[in-house]
Scaffold this motif. Structure first.
Motif, PDB file in Angstrom:
ATOM      1  N   SER A 194       0.831  -1.209   0.000  1.00 31.11           N
ATOM      2  CA  SER A 194       0.000   0.000   0.000  1.00 31.11           C
ATOM      3  C   SER A 194       0.860   1.252   0.000  1.00 31.11           C
ATOM      4  CB  SER A 194      -0.948  -0.006   1.196  1.00 31.11           C
ATOM      5  OG  SER A 194      -0.232  -0.121   2.417  1.00 31.11           O
ATOM      6  N   LYS A 233       1.242   4.039  -3.116  1.00 34.37           N
ATOM      7  CA  LYS A 233       0.848   5.415  -2.821  1.00 34.37           C
ATOM      8  C   LYS A 233       2.017   6.392  -2.868  1.00 34.37           C
ATOM      9  CE  LYS A 233      -1.329   8.246   0.789  1.00 34.37           C
ATOM     10  NZ  LYS A 233      -1.943   8.220   2.146  1.00 34.37           N
ATOM     11  N   ASN A 259      -0.012  -8.502  -7.069  1.00 34.15           N
ATOM     12  CA  ASN A 259      -0.046  -7.057  -7.265  1.00 34.15           C
ATOM     13  C   ASN A 259       1.102  -6.564  -8.144  1.00 34.15           C
ATOM     14  OD1 ASN A 259      -2.238  -5.767  -5.440  1.00 34.15           O
ATOM     15  ND2 ASN A 259      -1.268  -7.299  -4.129  1.00 34.15           N
ATOM     16  N   ALA A 319     -14.197  -1.100  -0.284  1.00 34.35           N
ATOM     17  CA  ALA A 319     -13.096  -0.343   0.310  1.00 34.35           C
ATOM     18  C   ALA A 319     -11.833  -1.150   0.556  1.00 34.35           C
ATOM     19  CB  ALA A 319     -13.559   0.269   1.639  1.00 34.35           C
ATOM     20  N   GLU A 350      -8.240  -0.599  -1.550  1.00 33.74           N
ATOM     21  CA  GLU A 350      -7.453   0.573  -1.167  1.00 33.74           C
ATOM     22  C   GLU A 350      -6.929   0.450   0.255  1.00 33.74           C
ATOM     23  OE1 GLU A 350      -7.911   5.444  -0.744  1.00 33.74           O
ATOM     24  OE2 GLU A 350      -9.509   4.259  -1.676  1.00 33.74           O
TER      25      GLU A 350
END
Length: 367
Positions: A215, A219, A250, A321, A324
């Protein structure tokens, strides 16, 4: 405290069949007897506010509240100290087996347990796992070296790399061992308060090799890559149902750490050093976060929690959700969660002794 060897099985790459089975397992009638109406559940996080574990807990807390019987209030209580050892140890000694106290652990909690750190006053064998939450991560290097991909790593021969580390026995033990297996000459500068601080050191040029969890990488680090200031090398990987290391879904274009080692050294990784590394890799990533109930918790309360997890995973709001918030990794419960729980909290004693000796000799670690 003795950690037994457990055969490696599945964690991040759980099969669709297994994941689906977790949803359709019938809820025993005894779970109906549990009612938390009007109660407040304390969700202990042995870390400070704002970190990865805190964020994870605060995302899951309202969904647990919604789906536990009686819809109790779930309150996150941060209890930092000792790299999470303090809060976990206090939970082990004080939490009552009534379902009103739960604990969220992280790799930073698993590592000292695996290392037999004498400060640890908790035993994972006493706890009942409710939820296991995998994550991943990507290692990258400064583009100033002229490295375009992992295939160019030979250009780093004779180069001294600098990595901003939270400490030799922290979650950064994984890159410490991984970089060593790759034959990289890395100076680990200890004292970083978070991986975010390590990334900032990289951006300032104080460090030239770094990794971030999925994550955080997507980001905050991916923009650096897109600007041409950093080059991704490999991911920590995932595993399939047989415990085999595979590419992180991923980052399918990046080799996993096992592939990276083989590409650089020309040999498939093996031996005590590799086995030791894999133990901490599992505890730090595929089994990074674990939600547990205290010793002596009745089976009906354990099942009530697992049923709540099954329900929240199917909740449309949760589904919308979770990518994210959780980086796209499946949250596991029931047998899948138990398997991951065991994988992340066991180590071959020989491998553990090897790591302890390395840390004591080369990094002045004390146990």
């Amino acid at each position: 405290m003795t950690n037994n060897i457990t055969p490696r099985r599945n964690f991040l790459g759980m099969s669709v069949a297994l994941a689906t089975a977790a949803f359709i397992l019938p809820v025993p009638a005894m779970a109906d007897a549990v009612d938390f109406s009007g109660k407040t559940i304390e969700f202990v996080i042995p870390f400070g506010v704002g970190g990865g574990s805190d964020t994870w807990a605060r995302f899951n807390a309202p969904f647990l509240s919604k789906h536990l019987p009686g819809q109790p209030t779930v309150v996150v209580k941060n209890q930092p100290g000792g790299g999470s050892i303090t809060g976990a140890s206090q939970f082990a000694s004080r939490a009552k087996p009534d379902g009103l106290s739960i604990l969220g652990t992280s790799g930073s909690t698993q590592f000292p347990y695996l290392l037999n750190d004498p400060r640890v006053k908790y035993d994972y064998k006493d706890w009942k796992v409710v939820l296991a939450a995998p994550t991943g991560g990507v290692a990258y290097i400064s583009s100033s070296f002229g490295v375009k991909s992992l295939a160019d790593l030979g250009k780093l021969k004779g180069e001294r790399l600098v990595y901003g580390s939270q400490g030799a026995t922290s979650l950064d033990l994984v890159p410490l061992l991984g970089f060593r297996l790759l034959g990289l000459d890395v100076q680990h500068v200890f004292g970083m308060k978070s991986r975010g601080e390590g990334r900032l050191a990289f951006e300032r040029g104080e460090a030239n090799i770094d990794y971030q969890t999925t994550s955080a990488y997507l980001k905050s680090s991916l923009p650096i890559v897109q600007e041409g200031k950093a080059v991704p090398l490999f991911s920590w990987g995932a595993t399939d149902d047989d415990g085999k290391l595979i590419r992180d879904p991923n980052f399918p274009e990046l080799p996993h750490i096992g592939e990276a080692i083989e590409m650089v050294t020309g040999k498939k990784p093996s031996g005590t050093e590799w086995e030791a590394f894999k133990s901490f890799l599992i505890a730090g990533f595929p089994a990074q976060k674990l939600l547990v109930l205290p010793k002596g918790t009745p089976d009906n309360i354990v099942e009530a929690y697992r049923a709540a997890v099954r329900k929240m995973k199917l909740d449309p709001e949760y589904q919308a959700a979770k990518v994210e918030a959780l980086g796209g990794y499946e949250q596991l419960t029931d047998k899948a969660g138990e398997s991951l729980f065991k994988e992340g909290t066991t180590i071959d004693p020989k491998a553990r002794d090897w790591v302890r000796a390395l840390l004591e000799k080369e990094y002045n670690a004390r146990f």
